[in-house]
Enzyme design. Structure first.
Site, short mmCIF file in Angstrom:
data_model
loop_
_atom_site.label_atom_id
_atom_site.label_comp_id
_atom_site.label_asym_id
_atom_site.label_seq_id
_atom_site.Cartn_x
_atom_site.Cartn_y
_atom_site.Cartn_z
N PHE A 119 0.99 -1.16 0.14
CA PHE A 119 -0.20 0.06 -0.02
C PHE A 119 0.74 1.28 0.09
O PHE A 119 2.08 0.88 0.34
CB PHE A 119 -0.76 -0.05 1.09
N GLN A 240 -7.45 14.93 2.90
CA GLN A 240 -6.69 13.94 1.90
C GLN A 240 -7.68 14.08 0.59
O GLN A 240 -8.77 13.52 0.97
CB GLN A 240 -6.83 12.62 2.75
N HIS A 242 -7.95 11.34 -2.41
CA HIS A 242 -7.45 10.19 -2.69
C HIS A 242 -7.19 10.15 -4.12
O HIS A 242 -8.02 10.81 -4.93
CB HIS A 242 -8.69 9.26 -2.54
N ARG A 286 -0.47 9.42 -0.69
CA ARG A 286 -1.52 9.95 -1.39
C ARG A 286 -1.53 11.40 -1.86
O ARG A 286 -1.89 11.68 -2.85
CB ARG A 286 -2.92 9.64 -0.64
N HIS A 353 -11.29 12.65 0.24
CA HIS A 353 -11.47 11.50 0.75
C HIS A 353 -11.61 11.37 2.46
O HIS A 353 -12.34 10.59 3.05
CB HIS A 353 -10.54 10.35 0.58
#
Lengths: 588, 231
Positions: A119, A240, A242, A286, A353
């Site tokens: 990730f 954030q 995404h 991100r 997000h």
């Protein structure tokens, strides 16, 4: 008219991952706990999380909680509090194993252990190479986790108030939180819930943005409740984006797609992330990937007739991997983008997000706020906050993927454990103040009485467009200053709304009006804090202040609703047991 | 686009009625929920549940042109006009498209929807082979939207006695889990003329499931296990 009253040891506002994890801890210990949720608990937005839960189990290759801690601090652009981050990363394996014992249907490796995928921002040995740390149940990890936690609460006979909306906190004359006022949607009745302690677990407020992966219910109710009760909101400028929301629809496409080997392409078919992040590439954090995409679009290398998105290519993974590891993504792509990812790339664009900021807490979940002239942080007695609505702060200026589900488990449990101890030494309920429900009743009677006024849908749209335009991926001082002015206008309009429907029975118009009041508070906090922060850090990218400024801005912002005032507090760079990670230039 | 929507507010309506709406769709309106929200912006009194708008929370189950489904993942282009929207059938209506789901959740809770394993857990995870884990596919993904149970005639007639397809699917989810030790109790719990055996394999459940799951198949597997233990 006297309101009816019910009494509990603890009331938990919110039935998502963190609320359910805390409830479980309390209910299994035999405490009298009530969980309030606007929706049936398994409909909470935790259900939409896809990719995984971060924990250094080391099932795939060598891993260590200290590497996870480093990655999280670096990901936070050094704004995260290192005591809380150490606490979370050290506890990660324990809470994941527990979840497995509760029945979580994790994917498995051939040896029977939990499957883990790579990730964004997660690495081996302090940034050397990507590591497989995300514990996954296909691409439905949040769904599997939320249902498992709900099921475990059924086993523990936890009491739920389903389709109730909490309106306000009740604080007594010494500032102690002694319960909440809540509205039952089905009947419209308002009830006072007196409690020794209250946990806010209401999730984020991503609905302040026009383009958002968030559910309709994510309206920042806990933040509104806290702000109205005089509690500051921390680091609200950090939202954030995404990297991969479905273009046009906003629906989330998990970073797990890139974890499994998916790549981003611009209009020239170039894998552009190689230029922005030579080592981690598409698996950089991100904020970095979202800025990369926006930069490509700005420079004319976007895809489509409007050149307004990029492509996420995963067909090279093959049908078998896609159907086994990413079945939900295929379903979403077919439904919302009209493409089959087995054959074609998915059009994606950065989409709001996650809210890194929130109600300031320590790692026990206790809400803390500066008190007195010295400004030292002190606990607000009786009040806890956990999950996305809280700012503990483990995510700092940018959260790593998989750390949100981990946050819910670790701090949900931690708050539950802390309260179990606290309740032992606080056996008595404090008296309710005589004006306990006044604020809530005023809000409701204004709505009931208003014969004409602003339309909810229009004001909400004005708010979302303002925040989207003025506090997006790239920000400037001018844009933000205009945004602050505009959002104050919107806030005025939101105080003057009217609904046509005055019915008591399941009046969703009334609920939306109350939600809007919470949203505009969050929107104002966001713009005011972002305008003041004259640096670029994590998710806050200022074109007029392109660099991180540790000398002046290595600090958390605190926004107070009264007077829309800002204050600041230092970042805690001191972990619990290990050496501090000093701020460094961030390269992926 | 033309709609005809079931309306009922117990505070002011003696009985339910259908209300017609016509709405102009905007660029980007793809799913039924998008259109319903345009209607709600004109008429704020229209009641419905909604949340994730991507088919994972299970809030907006309703009867769409005679067939149960989730509004947020039902494409507008597939719908014949006027689109007739009614609440999920067989459950008491609270208001408009909002039904009282208590009976549905009561049945879900009745199958003990949680892992039972009284052995002390190991230090790490309980091991499970990928093949054993695959047995849970097609079961754990249920979103509890009630589209299946409220399309099942057996559930309409006996919602208090027949567990219904959604909860039976979950019953099998735990029977199928190699980590669960309570198979025998779970089968006892269902061995009753109504709880399981009111399923007459009409298969409406599998036909309407918005997630493509097949409760009938799971019910068949439970029945197989019952037969097996009798031999």
């Amino acid at each position: 008219m006297a309101l009816s009253r019910q009494i509990f040891d603890t009331v938990i506002v919110g039935g998502g991952g963190s609320g359910l994890r805390a409830a479980l801890q309390l209910a299994e210990a035999g405490h009298h706990v009530a969980v309030f949720s606007k929706v049936f608990p398994t409909r909470s937005h935790t259900v939409a999380a896809q990719g995984g839960i971060g924990a250094s189990l080391g099932n795939m290759q060598e891993d260590h909680w200290l590497w996870h801690m480093y990655d999280t601090i670096k990901g936070s652009d050094y704004l995260g509090d290192q005591d809380a981050i150490e606490f979370m990363c050290r506890k990660a394996a324990e809470v994941v194993y527990e979840l497995e014992h509760f029945g979580m249907p994790f994917d498995r490796n051939p040896d029977g252990t939990i499957y883990q995928r790579p990730f964004g921002g997660h690495s081996q040995n302090f940034g050397e190479r990507p590591v497989q740390r995300a514990c996954a149940a296909a691409d439905r990890t949040g769904h599997a986790m939320l249902h498992t936690l709900y099921q475990r609460n059924v086993r523990a006979h936890c009491q739920f108030f389903v389709e109730w909306m909490a309106l306000d906190l009740i604080r007594d004359y010494e500032g102690v939180v002694v319960g909440i006022v809540a509205l039952e949607m089905e009947t419209g009745q308002v009830v006072i819930f007196q409690a020794k302690s209250t946990i806010l677990a209401t999730g984020g407020a991503g609905r302040i943005y026009h383009s958002s992966t968030n559910a309709f219910i994510n309206t920042g109710d806990g933040l509104g409740m806290a702000a109205r009760a005089g509690v500051p909101l921390e680091d609200m400028e950090f939202w954030q984006f995404h990297p991969t929301g479905v273009a046009g629809a906003g629906v989330l496409i998990t970073e797990g797609v890139r974890g499994e080997g998916g790549i981003l392409l611009n209009s020239e078919g170039e894998r552009f992330m190689e230029r922005y992040a030579p080592t981690m590439k598409d698996l950089a954090s991100r904020d970095v990937v979202s800025r990369g995409i926006d930069q490509e679009i700005k420079e004319g290398r976007g895809v489509g007739p409007e050149k307004d998105h990029v492509l996420l290519k995963l067909d090279h993974l093959g049908a078998e991997v896609i159907n086994k590891r990413l079945p939900g993504i295929r379903e979403i792509a077919l439904k919302f983008a009209n493409v089959d990812p087995i054959r074609e790339p998915i059009p994606v664009v950065p989409t709001c997000h996650y809210q890194m900021g929130g109600i300031p807490t320590n790692y026990y979940g206790q809400v803390v706020a500066p008190r007195g002239a010295l400004g030292t942080s002190e606990v607000i007695p009786g009040l806890y906050a956990i999950g996305e609505c809280a700012c503990v702060s483990v995510h700092g200026a940018n959260r790593l993927g998989t750390n949100s589900l981990l946050d819910l488990l670790v701090f949900g449990k931690s708050a539950g454990d802390h309260l179990c101890e606290w309740l032992k030494t606080n056996p008595q309920h404090r008296d309710l103040p005589h004006d306990a429900a006044d604020r809530s009743m005023e809000r409701l009677s204004r709505l009931d009485g208003a014969q004409s006024g602003e339309n909810i849908t229009e004001v909400a749209q004005a708010m979302r467009r303002t925040v989207q335009h003025h506090a997006g991926v790239f920000r400037t001082g001018t844009l933000l200053r205009e945004g602050v002015e505009k959002i104050r206008e919107v806030a005025k309009r939101a105080r003057n709304t009217a609904i046509k429907d005055k019915s008591r029975v399941f009046n969703t118009a009334r609920i939306e009006a109350l939600e809007l009041e919470n949203l505009v508070i969050v929107a104002e906090a966001t713009l005011v804090a972002a305008e003041a922060r004259t640096e670029s850090r994590g998710a806050q990218a200022r074109e007029d202040f392109k660099d991180r400024d540790d000398k002046n801005w290595l600090k958390h912002s605190l926004w107070y609703m009264e007077g829309s005032r800002l204050d600041y507090k230092p970042v805690n760079l001191q972990p619990l047991t290990v050496e501090s990670f000093e701020p460094k230039v961030r390269v992926y | 686009m033309k709609f005809s929507i079931y309306r009922y507010n117990p505070e002011k309506d003696d009985k339910p009625y259908m209300q017609d709406y016509e709405v102009e769709l905007q660029h980007g309106d793809r799913m039924l929920l998008d259109a319903i929200l345009r209607i709600k912006a004109m008429d704020d009194s229209l009641g419905l549940r909604k949340s994730c708008r991507e088919g994972v929370c299970g809030s907006d189950g309703m009867n769409i042109n005679g067939r149960n489904g989730l509004a947020c993942i039902t494409p507008l282009k597939d719908l014949k006009e006027p689109v007739i929207l009614r609440p999920l059938p067989g459950l008491p209506v609270i208001r408009d498209l909002i039904v009282d789901m208590s009976q549905f959740f009561k049945q879900y809770h009745s199958i003990k929807p949680y892992l039972v394993n009284d052995n002390p857990p190991p230090q790490k995870e309980r091991l499970q082979s990928p093949e054993d884990r695959e047995e849970l596919n097609g079961l754990y993904e249920c979103v509890l939207c009630a589209c299946c149970s409220t399309s099942c005639p057996s559930f309409w007639w006996n919602p208090d006695k027949f567990v219904g397809p959604a909860a039976l699917l979950q019953a099998y989810r735990f029977i199928a889990d190699t980590r669960d030790d309570a198979t025998s109790e779970r089968l006892d719990n269902l061995e009753d003329p109504y709880r399981l055996f009111r399923c007459h394999t009409i298969m409406n459940c599998a036909d309407v499931c918005p997630k493509g799951l097949n409760p009938t198949e799971a019910i068949g597997k439970i029945k197989e296990q019952m037969v097996k233990r009798m031999v």
